[in-house]
Every structure is written in structure tokens, then in C-alpha cells.
Motif scaffolding. Structure first.
Motif, short mmCIF file in Angstrom:
data_model
loop_
_atom_site.label_atom_id
_atom_site.label_comp_id
_atom_site.label_asym_id
_atom_site.label_seq_id
_atom_site.Cartn_x
_atom_site.Cartn_y
_atom_site.Cartn_z
N ALA A 73 0.83 -1.21 0.00
CA ALA A 73 0.00 0.00 0.00
C ALA A 73 0.87 1.26 0.00
CB ALA A 73 -0.93 -0.01 1.23
N GLU A 74 1.93 1.21 0.79
CA GLU A 74 2.85 2.34 0.84
C GLU A 74 3.48 2.60 -0.52
OE1 GLU A 74 4.21 4.09 4.42
OE2 GLU A 74 2.19 4.09 3.60
N ASP A 75 3.91 1.52 -1.19
CA ASP A 75 4.51 1.67 -2.51
C ASP A 75 3.51 2.24 -3.51
OD1 ASP A 75 6.88 0.65 -1.52
OD2 ASP A 75 6.48 -1.41 -2.20
N ALA A 76 2.27 1.74 -3.43
CA ALA A 76 1.24 2.22 -4.36
C ALA A 76 0.91 3.68 -4.10
CB ALA A 76 -0.02 1.36 -4.22
N PHE A 77 0.84 4.07 -2.83
CA PHE A 77 0.55 5.45 -2.49
C PHE A 77 1.65 6.38 -3.01
CE2 PHE A 77 0.36 9.23 0.11
CZ PHE A 77 -1.01 9.45 0.27
N ALA A 78 2.91 5.96 -2.81
CA ALA A 78 4.03 6.77 -3.27
C ALA A 78 4.02 6.92 -4.78
CB ALA A 78 5.35 6.15 -2.81
N ALA A 79 3.53 5.88 -5.47
CA ALA A 79 3.48 5.93 -6.93
C ALA A 79 2.23 6.65 -7.44
CB ALA A 79 3.53 4.49 -7.49
N GLY A 80 1.38 7.09 -6.55
CA GLY A 80 0.16 7.80 -6.95
C GLY A 80 -0.95 6.86 -7.40
N ASN A 81 -0.80 5.57 -7.13
CA ASN A 81 -1.85 4.60 -7.47
C ASN A 81 -2.74 4.44 -6.23
OD1 ASN A 81 -3.46 2.50 -8.31
ND2 ASN A 81 -1.77 1.27 -9.14
N TYR A 82 -3.64 5.39 -6.05
CA TYR A 82 -4.40 5.46 -4.81
C TYR A 82 -5.44 4.36 -4.68
CZ TYR A 82 -2.17 10.02 -4.80
OH TYR A 82 -1.24 11.02 -4.84
N ALA A 98 -2.44 1.82 9.39
CA ALA A 98 -3.07 1.50 8.10
C ALA A 98 -4.42 2.22 7.93
CB ALA A 98 -3.26 -0.01 7.97
N GLN A 99 -5.19 2.32 9.01
CA GLN A 99 -6.50 2.94 8.88
C GLN A 99 -6.39 4.45 8.63
OE1 GLN A 99 -9.49 1.30 8.75
NE2 GLN A 99 -8.06 -0.43 8.62
N GLU A 100 -5.41 5.08 9.27
CA GLU A 100 -5.20 6.50 9.00
C GLU A 100 -4.74 6.71 7.57
OE1 GLU A 100 -2.51 8.05 11.87
OE2 GLU A 100 -3.73 7.45 13.60
N LYS A 101 -3.82 5.82 7.13
CA LYS A 101 -3.32 5.93 5.76
C LYS A 101 -4.44 5.63 4.75
CE LYS A 101 1.01 7.01 6.37
NZ LYS A 101 2.11 6.07 6.06
N LEU A 102 -5.34 4.74 5.14
CA LEU A 102 -6.48 4.43 4.27
C LEU A 102 -7.34 5.68 4.06
CD1 LEU A 102 -8.42 2.53 2.77
CD2 LEU A 102 -9.43 1.96 5.00
N ALA A 103 -7.60 6.40 5.16
CA ALA A 103 -8.39 7.63 5.04
C ALA A 103 -7.68 8.64 4.16
CB ALA A 103 -8.64 8.21 6.43
N GLU A 104 -6.37 8.77 4.33
CA GLU A 104 -5.60 9.71 3.52
C GLU A 104 -5.59 9.29 2.06
OE1 GLU A 104 -1.12 11.69 3.30
OE2 GLU A 104 -1.64 10.29 4.92
N ALA A 105 -5.45 8.00 1.80
CA ALA A 105 -5.43 7.51 0.42
C ALA A 105 -6.79 7.72 -0.24
CB ALA A 105 -5.06 6.03 0.41
N THR A 106 -7.85 7.54 0.55
CA THR A 106 -9.20 7.74 0.00
C THR A 106 -9.40 9.20 -0.42
OG1 THR A 106 -10.06 5.99 1.42
CG2 THR A 106 -11.66 7.53 0.50
N ILE A 107 -8.97 10.13 0.45
CA ILE A 107 -9.09 11.56 0.13
C ILE A 107 -8.21 11.90 -1.07
CG2 ILE A 107 -8.60 13.89 0.98
CD1 ILE A 107 -9.36 12.91 3.77
N ALA A 108 -6.99 11.36 -1.07
CA ALA A 108 -6.07 11.63 -2.19
C ALA A 108 -6.64 11.09 -3.50
CB ALA A 108 -4.71 11.00 -1.92
N ASP A 109 -7.34 9.97 -3.42
CA ASP A 109 -7.95 9.39 -4.62
C ASP A 109 -9.06 10.30 -5.14
OD1 ASP A 109 -8.33 7.22 -6.53
OD2 ASP A 109 -10.22 6.86 -5.47
N HIS A 110 -9.89 10.84 -4.20
CA HIS A 110 -10.93 11.78 -4.61
C HIS A 110 -10.32 13.01 -5.26
CE1 HIS A 110 -14.37 9.72 -3.05
NE2 HIS A 110 -13.92 9.70 -1.80
N TYR A 111 -9.25 13.51 -4.66
CA TYR A 111 -8.58 14.69 -5.20
C TYR A 111 -8.04 14.43 -6.61
CZ TYR A 111 -5.29 18.55 -5.73
OH TYR A 111 -4.60 19.63 -6.21
#
Length: 478
Positions: A73-82, A98-111
Motif C-alpha cells: 500500500a505504501e509503494d502504491a501510495f508513493a506511486a500515486g496509485n491510490y 493503516a487505517q489513518e493511511k487508508l483515510a488519507e489515500a481515500t481523500i487523495a484518490d478523490h482529489y
């Protein structure tokens, strides 16, 4: 080995098949040997597959740990694959943050999706995504951009109200506020004043715009609220026909005051628009009617002042200024007494005498000094030339002197109130206003006398209460 004919398994050294009697030759034996080799190859293949499966299972097991999923998940987030990051953060469960990062990834995906939609000019979808990412990066600014873009689309389509609502949501982005005002002005031009005011309300201070003032003026004017309308039209300045509507509103407001006999207020309004229609004449008419009303109410001095401001021999609806002035001149001496008077001197006395034998209990007195008491005098002139004289005030009197000559009640204030019809010739002569009181009005002032005799037959004494007051100071005229 296998019998070529019946396909049953037989011993490898067999010459004949024990099942079907088939004679086995050398070639059959060779084939059998070859098949045996094939069977071994198959066996090795199967073993290889099993090993591979085992390895894959081991790998899967290793990669299925929360830590492995978190790292992916970390690698995917860094690569912008939200989306992939969301998948693996979800799979990582409660591992570390993981749950905090999940919330951040969800917002980043919306953005990220919002940016993509915005680039495609799909503003509705972009707005929805940015709202889900509110507070992230410059999402709030992008929300304004989306609303602004949507407003422009509505504007191009001719949907002015929807456009104004979008520009309102843009919260001052670029020239959104000015576009709101332009839309409001367009509604005013189309005479949709209610909607115009709604739109002007989208901008702080928008209702101060001259178009908004005009719209409010028209609404008030149509509802016959002329005072409000005139104020709005005055602020609208020279816009459209605001100047003419201002004058008409003031005129109508003045007429309403005139109809309710509020002549002073009406006259002031007519003066403000003296060049409009017959406003100048109507102002004089209000002054004339106010003078007449003051004469009827006893405010003769005020009536004289008002009549003095009118043109000579001014008439309105059968009332003539010269006639009123003549009537007032005929009672000028009475007019000089109309107002509020203060006492200057006076004396109150109380005397006791025996009824059946000689006994004089003496006299108790009380001095009335300057300003102790007030008396209001008004004169109303009647059509037959008579005068209605009215007065209100109070004086000091003694009362209830006991038989043992003590216990005298002090500071008794007697109210004086009268309304008496008199003639002009009664000036300077005593006028009876009740059983105990007379009043004399002259050029010197006013003298009031009070005398009451308590001739109670139950007691052996006769009590006499006398008060004389001179009102010589005129503090206010009516």
C-alpha cells in the motif's frame, strides 16, 4: 505394463496376456518400456507442479501478512496509485497506522479524480470529488473553480438564477461577485424585482447597489409603501426613471399624511418636491388646514404663526387664510392668555367659628410662592364668534379642620379643570367655573379664587377654606 488389446494391466515379464490371450511381441515390450518412461516423465512433471504450487503457496502466505500488504500500500501510495493503495491499506486492517493511511489515500484518490475530471471539463463530477477531498491540498480552491466554471456554463445557457447560485458558491473567486451583480441588474432590467433582490443578496453589500435600490423601490411602490419607496428611489439616483418615481412616492406619502390630518409632516414632504405637480400649493394647503385645526384645538398662537407664512388670501377647499386671520384678530386679547402659566403669589386660609355662640378659632394660613402651581389655558374659537375657554391645573386648599382645632390636614392639592363657553366681552370679568371657584382673565394675568364653607349641622362649628392665587408668568404659549 498394459495389454495393447484389452488394456488391462499385466506383469512386465508376460509373453501372453492372462486376460485376453494376446501374444505380446518385442515391439509391444518396447512400447511398454517407452510408456514406462513416459509415466516417469509425467511423475516428474507432477512433482514439479506440486513443488511450484508449494512455493506459490509459501509466497502467497508470506505476501498475505498485514506487514506485506501495508508495504504494498505504501509503494502504491508513493506511486500515486491510490486505488491500489486503498485496496492494500484495507487488507492491512489495523496494522500500524493503516487505517489513518487508508483515510488519507481515500481523500487523495478523490482529489486525483477531481483533477482528472476538471481537466476533462466534467465539472459536476469534479466538484463531487473535490467536496469529498475538502481540506486536502487545494481542494477548497478547486471547489470554487468548479462552481465558477459551472456558473459560466449556466450563464452561457441563459439560466441566470442557477448561474448566480454557482457564483455565490464560488465565494468571491475571481470576478464571481461582479457577475452576481450583473445578473441582478439584468433581472432589474427585466422587471423581475423579487428575483433581483434575491440575487443581490448573494453578495455582501449587494443590496446597496443602485439597481438593488431601484428594485426595492419598485416593490415598495407597488405595495403603496411610499415612504420606503421614496428612500430607495433617492438612493437609486438617476437610474432609469428613479427621479420621477422618487417625486411621485414623496407626493403620495405626503397625501397620506394629509388625509390623516398630519399636516405638518405632509407640508414638509410637499416642500421637498416643490417643483413636482402642485406640491407647492399643497404645502400651503397643509399649513392652512393645520392652522384651522390648531384654532379648533385651542392652539391659537401656533395658528397665527402658521397663517403668517401663507400668501395673502390663500384658499383651499372653502377655507380662506384671510377669514381665519380676521377671526383671530377679533379675540387677540384672549389669544395672549393661551399657554402655560405659573403662580407668582397666593394665600390659602382656613377659619373656624362657633355656630351658636361667639367663638372665633382664628385663621390658619399658607403662603403660595412663585412657581408652586401651574395652570394651562386654551381658547377655541367657535363659528358663532364665541370662545370655548378650557383650563387644567391645581391649587393649594385647606380642608377638614377638626373640632379640637388640631389635626389640620396640610398640602392638599385641588385639581382645577374646566371647559366653559364665553363671549369676547367676558374678558376681564370673573367667570364661575364650579361651585367654589371663579377665574378672572385680564391683560395682567390670571386670578383664581376658591372658597368653600363647611356648614355641617352635626358639628357646632362652621369652617371656611379660602385660596387666592395669581398666575402672572406665562412660560409657554399655545
Amino acid at each position: 505394463m498394459i495389454c495393447p488389446k484389452c488394456q488391462n494391466e499385466i506383469p512386465d515379464e508376460s509373453v501372453f496376456c492372462p486376460n485376453c490371450g494376446y501374444q505380446l511381441g518385442e515391439s509391444d515390450f518396447t512400447n511398454t518400456v517407452s510408456k514406462g518412461k513416459i509415466s516417469l516423465n509425467i511423475l516428474f512433471f507432477i512433482i514439479g507442479i506440486v513443488c511450484a504450487v508449494i512455493i506459490i503457496v509459501i509466497l502467497i502466505a508470506v505476501n498475505s501478512t498485514p506487514a506485506a500488504k501495508y508495504n504494498k500500500a505504501e509503494d502504491a501510495f508513493a506511486a500515486g496509485n491510490y486505488e491500489r493503495a486503498i485496496k492494500y491499506y484495507t487488507a492491512a486492517g489495523d496494522y500500524e497506522d493503516a487505517q489513518e493511511k487508508l483515510a488519507e489515500a481515500t481523500i487523495a484518490d478523490h482529489y486525483a479524480k477531481g483533477i482528472e475530471f476538471f481537466g476533462k471539463e466534467e465539472y459536476d463530477e469534479a466538484l463531487a470529488q473535490f467536496k469529498n477531498a475538502a481540506g486536502y491540498e487545494n481542494s477548497d480552491e478547486m471547489i470554487k473553480k468548479c462552481n465558477y466554471a459551472r456558473g459560466n456554463l449556466y450563464l452561457e445557457a441563459g439560466d441566470l438564477l442557477s448561474a448566480a447560485e454557482e457564483f455565490k458558491a464560488a465565494k468571491g473567486y475571481e470576478d464571481s461577485n461582479e457577475k452576481i451583480l450583473d445578473i441582478g441588474r439584468e433581472y432589474v432590467k427585466n422587471k423581475d424585482y423579487e428575483t433581483a433582490l434575491t440575487v443581490f443578496g448573494y453578495v455582501k453589500g449587494g443590496k446597496n447597489d443602485e439597481y438593488a435600490q431601484y428594485a426595492q423601490g419598485m416593490i415598495s411602490f407597488n405595495n403603496k409603501k411610499y415612504a420606503e419607496a421614496s428612500a430607495y428611489f433617492e438612493k437609486a439616483g438617476t437610474l432609469f426613471d428613479a427621479e420621477g418615481l422618487y417625486a411621485e412616492s414623496v407626493y403620495n406619502n405626503a397625501k397620506s399624511f394629509m388625509d390623516s390630518q398630519e399636516y405638518t409632516s405632509a407640508s414638509k414632504l410637499f416642500i421637498k418636491i416643490s417643483d413636482y405637480q402642485d406640491s407647492s400649493e399643497m404645502s400651503n394647503a397643509c399649513i392652512l388646514l393645520s392652522a384651522k385645526k390648531n384654532m379648533e384645538e385651542g392652539n391659537l398662537n401656533q395658528a397665527i404663526k402658521e397663517l403668517g407664512t401663507l400668501p395673502d388670501n390663500f384658499s383651499y377647499n372653502g377655507t380662506n387664510s384671510a377669514d381665519l386671520i380676521t377671526k383671530l384678530n377679533s379675540i387677540s386679547n384672549w389669544i395672549g392668555l393661551c399657554g402655560q402659566w405659573s403662580s407668582t403669589t397666593g394665600l390659602a386660609e382656613s377659619n373656624c367659628k362657633a355656630r351658636n355662640y361667639y367663638y372665633d378659632g382664628g385663621t390658619w394660613t399658607h403662603d403660595i410662592e412663585k412657581g408652586d402651581y401651574k395652570l394651562d389655558i386654551k381658547c377655541r374659537l367657535n363659528d358663532d364668534g364665541s370662545i370655548n375657554l378650557s383650563g387644567n391645573g391645581s391649587i393649594f386648599v385647606f380642608t377638614n379642620w377638626s373640632t379640637i382645632q388640631i389635626g389640620l390636614k396640610y398640602n392638599i392639592s385641588k385639581s382645577i379643570s374646566f371647559d366653559k363657553k364665553v363671549s369676547a366681552s367676558d374678558f376681564g370679568t370673573p367667570l364661575v367655573i364650579d361651585d367654589y371657584t371663579t377665574i378672572t382673565l385680564s391683560a395682567k394675568g390670571i386670578e383664581l379664587k376658591y372658597k368653600e364653607t363647611d356648614n355641617n349641622s352635626v358639628t357646632s362649628f362652621i369652617y371656611t377654606y379660602t385660596t387666592k392665587v395669581t398666575f402672572g408668568t406665562l412660560s409657554n404659549t399655545y
